[in-house]
Design a protein around this motif. Structure first.
Motif, PDB file in Angstrom:
ATOM      1  N   GLY A   1       0.854  -1.192   0.000  1.00  0.00           N
ATOM      2  CA  GLY A   1       0.000   0.000   0.000  1.00  0.00           C
ATOM      3  C   GLY A   1       0.883   1.232   0.000  1.00  0.00           C
ATOM      4  N   ALA A   2       0.825   2.011  -1.076  1.00  0.00           N
ATOM      5  CA  ALA A   2       1.745   3.140  -1.234  1.00  0.00           C
ATOM      6  C   ALA A   2       1.001   4.465  -1.159  1.00  0.00           C
ATOM      7  CB  ALA A   2       2.502   3.028  -2.555  1.00  0.00           C
ATOM      8  N   SER A   3       0.043   4.546  -0.230  1.00  0.00           N
ATOM      9  CA  SER A   3      -0.615   5.826  -0.008  1.00  0.00           C
ATOM     10  C   SER A   3      -0.146   6.367   1.350  1.00  0.00           C
ATOM     11  CB  SER A   3      -2.128   5.645  -0.085  1.00  0.00           C
ATOM     12  OG  SER A   3      -2.759   6.899  -0.198  1.00  0.00           O
ATOM     13  N   ALA A   4      -0.976   7.183   1.998  1.00  0.00           N
ATOM     14  CA  ALA A   4      -0.516   7.888   3.196  1.00  0.00           C
ATOM     15  C   ALA A   4       0.001   6.947   4.286  1.00  0.00           C
ATOM     16  CB  ALA A   4      -1.640   8.752   3.748  1.00  0.00           C
ATOM     17  N   ALA A   5      -0.733   5.877   4.574  1.00  0.00           N
ATOM     18  CA  ALA A   5      -0.330   4.995   5.665  1.00  0.00           C
ATOM     19  C   ALA A   5       0.943   4.226   5.310  1.00  0.00           C
ATOM     20  CB  ALA A   5      -1.463   4.015   6.002  1.00  0.00           C
ATOM     21  N   GLY A   6       0.999   3.709   4.100  1.00  0.00           N
ATOM     22  CA  GLY A   6       2.174   2.951   3.678  1.00  0.00           C
ATOM     23  C   GLY A   6       3.418   3.826   3.631  1.00  0.00           C
ATOM     24  N   LEU A   7       3.258   5.033   3.114  1.00  0.00           N
ATOM     25  CA  LEU A   7       4.392   5.950   3.071  1.00  0.00           C
ATOM     26  C   LEU A   7       4.868   6.305   4.476  1.00  0.00           C
ATOM     27  CD1 LEU A   7       6.273   7.879   1.426  1.00  0.00           C
ATOM     28  CD2 LEU A   7       4.515   9.631   1.801  1.00  0.00           C
ATOM     29  N   ALA A   8       3.920   6.606   5.365  1.00  0.00           N
ATOM     30  CA  ALA A   8       4.297   6.944   6.748  1.00  0.00           C
ATOM     31  C   ALA A   8       5.035   5.790   7.398  1.00  0.00           C
ATOM     32  CB  ALA A   8       3.054   7.307   7.558  1.00  0.00           C
ATOM     33  N   ALA A   9       4.578   4.561   7.129  1.00  0.00           N
ATOM     34  CA  ALA A   9       5.253   3.392   7.697  1.00  0.00           C
ATOM     35  C   ALA A   9       6.673   3.287   7.154  1.00  0.00           C
ATOM     36  CB  ALA A   9       4.448   2.129   7.375  1.00  0.00           C
ATOM     37  N   ALA A  10       6.827   3.436   5.852  1.00  0.00           N
ATOM     38  CA  ALA A  10       8.157   3.310   5.244  1.00  0.00           C
ATOM     39  C   ALA A  10       9.104   4.383   5.780  1.00  0.00           C
ATOM     40  CB  ALA A  10       8.039   3.408   3.716  1.00  0.00           C
ATOM     41  N   GLU A  11       8.612   5.605   5.861  1.00  0.00           N
ATOM     42  CA  GLU A  11       9.463   6.695   6.367  1.00  0.00           C
ATOM     43  C   GLU A  11       9.854   6.467   7.818  1.00  0.00           C
ATOM     44  OE1 GLU A  11       8.529  10.662   3.776  1.00  0.00           O
ATOM     45  OE2 GLU A  11       7.329  10.369   5.572  1.00  0.00           O
ATOM     46  N   THR A  12       8.899   5.990   8.596  1.00  0.00           N
ATOM     47  CA  THR A  12       9.193   5.765  10.013  1.00  0.00           C
ATOM     48  C   THR A  12      10.222   4.656  10.198  1.00  0.00           C
ATOM     49  OG1 THR A  12       6.964   6.495  10.571  1.00  0.00           O
ATOM     50  CG2 THR A  12       8.153   5.267  12.254  1.00  0.00           C
ATOM     51  N   LEU A  13      10.118   3.609   9.408  1.00  0.00           N
ATOM     52  CA  LEU A  13      11.096   2.525   9.490  1.00  0.00           C
ATOM     53  C   LEU A  13      12.504   3.081   9.284  1.00  0.00           C
ATOM     54  CD1 LEU A  13       9.161  -0.210   7.479  1.00  0.00           C
ATOM     55  CD2 LEU A  13       9.709  -0.289   9.930  1.00  0.00           C
TER      56      LEU A  13
ATOM     57  N   THR B   1      16.389  -4.219   3.458  1.00  0.00           N
ATOM     58  CA  THR B   1      15.582  -4.064   2.249  1.00  0.00           C
ATOM     59  C   THR B   1      14.174  -3.605   2.625  1.00  0.00           C
ATOM     60  OG1 THR B   1      16.805  -5.847   1.203  1.00  0.00           O
ATOM     61  CG2 THR B   1      14.698  -5.246   0.203  1.00  0.00           C
ATOM     62  N   LEU B   2      13.698  -2.564   1.958  1.00  0.00           N
ATOM     63  CA  LEU B   2      12.366  -2.032   2.254  1.00  0.00           C
ATOM     64  C   LEU B   2      11.568  -1.952   0.948  1.00  0.00           C
ATOM     65  CD1 LEU B   2      10.233  -0.816   4.054  1.00  0.00           C
ATOM     66  CD2 LEU B   2      11.512   1.335   4.088  1.00  0.00           C
ATOM     67  N   THR B   3      10.641  -2.884   0.812  1.00  0.00           N
ATOM     68  CA  THR B   3       9.820  -2.944  -0.398  1.00  0.00           C
ATOM     69  C   THR B   3       8.499  -2.223  -0.151  1.00  0.00           C
ATOM     70  OG1 THR B   3      10.795  -5.084  -0.961  1.00  0.00           O
ATOM     71  CG2 THR B   3       8.733  -4.502  -2.064  1.00  0.00           C
ATOM     72  N   LEU B   4       8.156  -1.313  -1.056  1.00  0.00           N
ATOM     73  CA  LEU B   4       6.869  -0.617  -0.976  1.00  0.00           C
ATOM     74  C   LEU B   4       6.072  -0.955  -2.233  1.00  0.00           C
ATOM     75  CD1 LEU B   4       5.037   1.442   0.547  1.00  0.00           C
ATOM     76  CD2 LEU B   4       6.182   3.252  -0.748  1.00  0.00           C
ATOM     77  N   VAL B   5       4.913  -1.570  -2.018  1.00  0.00           N
ATOM     78  CA  VAL B   5       4.092  -2.048  -3.132  1.00  0.00           C
ATOM     79  C   VAL B   5       2.849  -1.178  -3.261  1.00  0.00           C
ATOM     80  CG1 VAL B   5       2.768  -4.016  -4.022  1.00  0.00           C
ATOM     81  CG2 VAL B   5       4.851  -4.418  -2.690  1.00  0.00           C
ATOM     82  N   GLY B   6       2.557  -0.711  -4.473  1.00  0.00           N
ATOM     83  CA  GLY B   6       1.339   0.071  -4.687  1.00  0.00           C
ATOM     84  C   GLY B   6       0.632  -0.359  -5.960  1.00  0.00           C
ATOM     85  N   ASP B   7      -0.689  -0.476  -5.905  1.00  0.00           N
ATOM     86  CA  ASP B   7      -1.395  -0.961  -7.101  1.00  0.00           C
ATOM     87  C   ASP B   7      -1.572   0.145  -8.139  1.00  0.00           C
ATOM     88  OD1 ASP B   7      -3.249   0.453  -5.631  1.00  0.00           O
ATOM     89  OD2 ASP B   7      -4.890  -0.956  -5.968  1.00  0.00           O
ATOM     90  N   GLU B   8      -1.505   1.420  -7.704  1.00  0.00           N
ATOM     91  CA  GLU B   8      -1.565   2.503  -8.693  1.00  0.00           C
ATOM     92  C   GLU B   8      -0.147   2.776  -9.224  1.00  0.00           C
ATOM     93  OE1 GLU B   8      -4.318   5.939  -7.954  1.00  0.00           O
ATOM     94  OE2 GLU B   8      -4.351   5.070  -5.959  1.00  0.00           O
ATOM     95  N   PRO B   9      -0.050   3.255 -10.457  1.00  0.00           N
ATOM     96  CA  PRO B   9       1.280   3.477 -11.031  1.00  0.00           C
ATOM     97  C   PRO B   9       1.940   4.769 -10.562  1.00  0.00           C
ATOM     98  CG  PRO B   9      -0.409   3.974 -12.645  1.00  0.00           C
ATOM     99  CD  PRO B   9      -1.127   3.438 -11.435  1.00  0.00           C
ATOM    100  N   LEU B  10       1.292   5.479  -9.639  1.00  0.00           N
ATOM    101  CA  LEU B  10       1.776   6.801  -9.235  1.00  0.00           C
ATOM    102  C   LEU B  10       2.533   6.751  -7.916  1.00  0.00           C
ATOM    103  CD1 LEU B  10      -1.600   8.622  -9.915  1.00  0.00           C
ATOM    104  CD2 LEU B  10       0.429   8.677 -11.383  1.00  0.00           C
ATOM    105  N   ALA B  11       3.487   7.682  -7.769  1.00  0.00           N
ATOM    106  CA  ALA B  11       4.135   7.857  -6.471  1.00  0.00           C
ATOM    107  C   ALA B  11       3.080   8.303  -5.460  1.00  0.00           C
ATOM    108  CB  ALA B  11       5.241   8.898  -6.591  1.00  0.00           C
ATOM    109  N   PRO B  12       3.345   8.095  -4.162  1.00  0.00           N
ATOM    110  CA  PRO B  12       2.326   8.395  -3.148  1.00  0.00           C
ATOM    111  C   PRO B  12       1.764   9.817  -3.269  1.00  0.00           C
ATOM    112  CG  PRO B  12       4.169   7.245  -2.156  1.00  0.00           C
ATOM    113  CD  PRO B  12       4.560   7.515  -3.568  1.00  0.00           C
ATOM    114  N   TYR B  13       0.438   9.920  -3.289  1.00  0.00           N
ATOM    115  CA  TYR B  13      -0.206  11.234  -3.381  1.00  0.00           C
ATOM    116  C   TYR B  13      -1.316  11.325  -2.353  1.00  0.00           C
ATOM    117  CZ  TYR B  13      -3.893   8.840  -6.080  1.00  0.00           C
ATOM    118  OH  TYR B  13      -4.888   7.991  -6.491  1.00  0.00           O
TER     119      TYR B  13
END
Lengths: 64, 393
Positions: free
Chosen positions: B8-20, B28-40
């Motif tokens: 999930g590469a939206s607000a929650a997923g991004l916040a999790a990745a940044e916090t890690l 290794t930190l994999t961020l998966v998003g079903d939309e083709p866009l960077a987090p918005y």
């Protein structure tokens, strides 16, 4: 480090004030105000937290 | 822990990745998003983006440099389609399999739809751009559902000169969420602006010409927006062994299984502050819960319960509505400051014998802050609200 605020993105949630009240305040409409633009290490963690919790991605930290 | 996957590469997923990363995780930190866009960001979709005030780039949650600094194994435009807990792997739609030591699920929600084609929904940037291009002076916009999303879209539609009709099954919009008095106040604002609000109606289908009501009447429309709530994206977890029931079921630490956490709209967790399990579809919760899940995953010996005071806001015309706490299922609403008729007020919500929530319109931040504090400390209704007169029983 320098704090940047895009005030037109601010949604007045006040989250930044809750985690870094030495750096942020709100005007009467709730829009965030910067009390300091340049911050030292003592406030760095608080501001990083504010960047992370801001629901409008309106705050940035920039290396000087 | 050397391999963490955030789905999930939206607000929650991004916040999790940044916090890690902020907490020192350098594996290794994999961020998966079903939309083709960077987090918005999604809240502006029904506001500044729909109105045309902002260009899409303004919704980017981070700059390309900020994202690059996270050193992500970024998998965009590909959905997760399966989870194997025993093997600790996530399967992706492109056929790849990603192993993990730790997993954070932040797959969000998708709009509920009516069984008909041709209607708009409003969840993604694509949805908002498509609808925006169809709105303009004289266009007839019918919105099914007068919740916060539908109401915000109605306000924007009027600002753009559309003829707007809001269809709502309940007698008073939002009454179940914010109480009858506040719901009626919001209703009046829409009526004053020329929105054609029809309550107590049931929609049977969306047709080529508009919306067919259950009694057979056709409400004609050029565009139809269906805004009748959301469903958590949990189907990809079927058969995984995770407990799923209106969201990924988590404990008070946001943990769903050993080293598997959930955050944001998709997470149903136990909030000890209110003593109940909840699933919160608000922007602020996505960030806060993403952070909390990441911290608890990394610091398993020193986990902290996630017990926030939920917060949301809504912009409609010149009103900013702000709400704190957990309003659902409240027993009583009381005006504690200001006046509903003047649209400058704070109302407090009672659940049992405590202050469970507060909602403000047009009030300065300091007036609101004390109520957030009362909710956070579990203040009793008798202590905090005694001088006020109940607005509703």
């Amino acid at each position: 480090m320098k704090v940047e605020l895009e005030a037109d993105k601010c949604v007045a949630s006040g989250q930044c004030v809750l985690v870094a009240m030495d750096v942020f305040d709100q005007d009467d409409d709730g829009i965030a105000i910067l009390l300091k633009q340049e911050i030292g290490d003592d406030l760095l963690d608080d501001v990083k937290e504010a960047v992370a919790v801001c629901p409008a991605a309106a705050i940035r930290l920039v290396e000087q | 822990m050397r391999r963490i996957v955030v789905v999930g590469a939206s607000a929650a997923g991004l916040a999790a990745a940044e916090t890690l990363r902020r907490e020192g995780y350098d594996g290794t930190l994999t961020l998966v998003g079903d939309e083709p866009l960077a987090p918005y960001d999604r809240p502006p979709l029904s506001k500044q983006l729909l109105s045309g005030e902002w260009r899409p780039e303004k919704l980017d949650l981070r700059t390309a440099d900020d994202l690059a600094a996270l050193d992500l194994d970024l998998r965009l435009g590909v959905a997760a389609i399966g989870l194997r807990l025993a093997e600790r792997t996530v399967r992706l739609a492109d056929g790849s399999t990603v192993p993990y030591d730790g997993l954070i699920i932040a797959t969000g929600v998708r709009p509920r739809r009516l069984p008909s084609e041709g209607a708009h929904v409003l969840r993604t940037l694509d949805d908002a751009l498509t609808l925006r291009d169809r709105l303009g002076p004289g266009r007839r916009l019918v919105i099914v559902g007068a919740g916060f999303l539908g109401a915000e879209a109605a306000a924007v539609g009027r600002q753009l000169g559309c003829e707007v009709t809001l269809l709502e099954p309940a007698p008073v919009p939002l009454a179940h969420a914010v109480g009858t008095d506040v719901g009626e106040m919001l209703t009046r604002a829409h009526l004053e602006r020329g929105v054609n609000l029809r309550c107590g109606v049931t929609v049977a289908a969306v047709t080529e010409d508009g919306v067919r009501l259950a009694d057979g009447e056709l409400v004609e429309a050029d565009e139809v927006l269906v805004a009748i709530g959301s469903m958590p994206n949990t189907e990809w977890l079927d058969g995984s062994g995770l407990s799923v029931g209106d969201g990924v079921v988590c404990d008070q630490y946001c943990e769903a299984a050993r080293n598997v956490y959930a955050a944001g709209d998709v997470a149903r967790w136990y909030n000890p502050l209110f003593g109940t399990s909840m699933r919160i579809e608000h922007r602020t919760n996505a960030a806060e819960q993403g952070m909390a899940a990441a911290r608890n995953l990394l610091n398993s010996e020193a986990r902290k319960p996630f017990s926030p005071v939920p917060y949301f806001w809504s912009d409609q015309y010149d009103m900013k509505i702000q709400a704190f706490g957990y309003l659902r299922g409240h027993d009583e609403v009381a005006v504690v400051e200001g006046d509903l008729a003047e649209r400058r007020f704070v109302v407090a919500y009672r659940t049992g014998d405590r202050v469970s929530g507060a909602l403000a319109v047009g009030m300065p931040p300091k007036a609101i802050r004390q109520w957030r504090q009362a909710i956070a400390t579990g203040a009793s209704w008798a202590e905090a609200v005694r001088p006020a007169v109940p607005a509703e029983s």
